[in-house]
Design an enzyme around this catalytic site. Sequence first.
Site, PDB file in Angstrom:
ATOM      1  N   CYS A  66      18.139  14.292  13.098  1.00 11.80           N
ATOM      2  CA  CYS A  66      17.253  13.149  12.869  1.00 11.80           C
ATOM      3  C   CYS A  66      17.712  11.933  13.683  1.00 11.80           C
ATOM      4  CB  CYS A  66      17.291  12.829  11.378  1.00 11.80           C
ATOM      5  SG  CYS A  66      16.252  11.472  10.900  1.00 11.80           S
ATOM      6  N   HIS A 115      10.043  14.671  16.152  1.00 12.34           N
ATOM      7  CA  HIS A 115       8.689  15.229  16.245  1.00 12.34           C
ATOM      8  C   HIS A 115       8.070  15.147  17.643  1.00 12.34           C
ATOM      9  CE1 HIS A 115       9.210  14.819  11.984  1.00 12.34           C
ATOM     10  NE2 HIS A 115       8.016  15.305  11.710  1.00 12.34           N
ATOM     11  N   GLU A 152       2.802  16.308  11.849  1.00  7.97           N
ATOM     12  CA  GLU A 152       2.914  17.057  10.588  1.00  7.97           C
ATOM     13  C   GLU A 152       1.550  17.575  10.124  1.00  7.97           C
ATOM     14  OE1 GLU A 152       5.524  15.147   7.800  1.00  7.97           O
ATOM     15  OE2 GLU A 152       7.190  15.684   9.124  1.00  7.97           O
ATOM     16  N   ASP A 170      18.009  17.196   8.890  1.00  6.86           N
ATOM     17  CA  ASP A 170      16.976  16.243   9.321  1.00  6.86           C
ATOM     18  C   ASP A 170      16.308  15.687   8.076  1.00  6.86           C
ATOM     19  OD1 ASP A 170      15.140  14.880  11.050  1.00  6.86           O
ATOM     20  OD2 ASP A 170      13.644  16.394  10.578  1.00  6.86           O
ATOM     21  N   SER A 171      15.527  14.635   8.290  1.00  9.72           N
ATOM     22  CA  SER A 171      14.779  14.056   7.175  1.00  9.72           C
ATOM     23  C   SER A 171      13.706  15.017   6.672  1.00  9.72           C
ATOM     24  CB  SER A 171      14.120  12.766   7.635  1.00  9.72           C
ATOM     25  OG  SER A 171      13.295  13.024   8.756  1.00  9.72           O
ATOM     26  N   CYS A 198      12.762  10.820  18.743  1.00  9.57           N
ATOM     27  CA  CYS A 198      12.342  11.235  17.398  1.00  9.57           C
ATOM     28  C   CYS A 198      12.151  12.748  17.415  1.00  9.57           C
ATOM     29  CB  CYS A 198      11.033  10.550  17.018  1.00  9.57           C
ATOM     30  SG  CYS A 198      10.372  11.101  15.431  1.00  9.57           S
TER      31      CYS A 198
HETATM   32  N1  DGL Z   1      13.348  12.835  11.740  1.00  9.19           N
HETATM   33  C1  DGL Z   1      12.909  11.468  11.975  1.00  9.19           C
HETATM   34  C2  DGL Z   1      13.487  10.982  13.295  1.00  9.19           C
HETATM   35  O1  DGL Z   1      13.851  11.738  14.158  1.00  9.19           O
HETATM   36  C3  DGL Z   1      11.399  11.367  12.019  1.00  9.19           C
HETATM   37  C4  DGL Z   1      10.743  11.538  10.672  1.00  9.19           C
HETATM   38  C5  DGL Z   1      11.166  10.497   9.679  1.00  9.19           C
HETATM   39  O2  DGL Z   1      10.788   9.302   9.801  1.00  9.19           O
HETATM   40  O3  DGL Z   1      11.882  10.847   8.761  1.00  9.19           O
HETATM   41  O4  DGL Z   1      13.622   9.788  13.474  1.00  9.19           O
END
Ligand code: DGL
Length: 259
Positions: free
Chosen positions: A69, A182, A148, A6-7, A180
């Site tokens: 992600c 989160h 976060e 993931d990011s 997303c």
């Molecule tokens: N992991 C990213 C997503 O699911 C969210 C956080 C980011 O913008 O990196 O799109």
Amino acid sequence: MIGIFDSGIGGLTVVSAIMDTLPGYDITYFGDTARTPYGTKSFETVINYALENTEFLLSKGADIIVMACNTASSVATEHLSKKYAVPIFEVITPAVELAVKTSKKKRIGIIGTRATINSGVYEKKIKAMSPDSSVYSNPCPLIVPLVEEGWLKNRETAMIVKKYIYPLKLKQIDTLILGCTHYPVIRNVISRKIGKRVNIIDSSVAVAERIKNFFENQPNMNLGKNGIAHFFVSDITEQFKKTAKVILKRDIDLKHVKI
Ligand code: DGL
């Protein structure tokens, strides 16, 4: 071993869903915390990051790759699938299939980062599977930093969610995809604001189910099942550790790695 990237830390929602659905499977997670967020970056940059993250997980022995992600899944899936022989899973198709299957009114909403929504991938996939569905989307860039920060129950978070959700509510959607990593963390807030009757599709749960089905149909794929989980990140701070605890509801050992 299941390799998941993931990011950043948000992809732990996918880890959590995979651990619930496929208990005992060995997992290696990579969170690209040094380069997060991806949701505000160009497609080209996100594709390059996704390729590097995959190389890292393969170097650790990943048998399959899961892009937790949504942003990376939106823009990098084709690139990864073309380049690597191992099975590549993304979070979008399983969520779309579930949404199309369960939406009675065929009015589907999507929320995600700007990059995810701008990619139009959810819309394209829904329309391809169900041409007469109406699809409405709204980027919600402030939700990631709120989660976060651990602002899960704050009044301000509820107000911001309400503002993002309102245009979709006006469209009388009956199904909402959480596009997303989160968003599942504040699923209750989102559900309250869109209305309890709207069916919420959590892409983390949808991809975990997809992987389970895949293993059931591939009995020859013998992945390690020793309950081993490693968590790597490209940058480490106290805040990342706190966010990880918020999502997984327990302390984990984050290992710093330079990729
Ligand atoms: N992991 C990213 C997503 O699911 C969210 C956080 C980011 O913008 O990196 O799109």
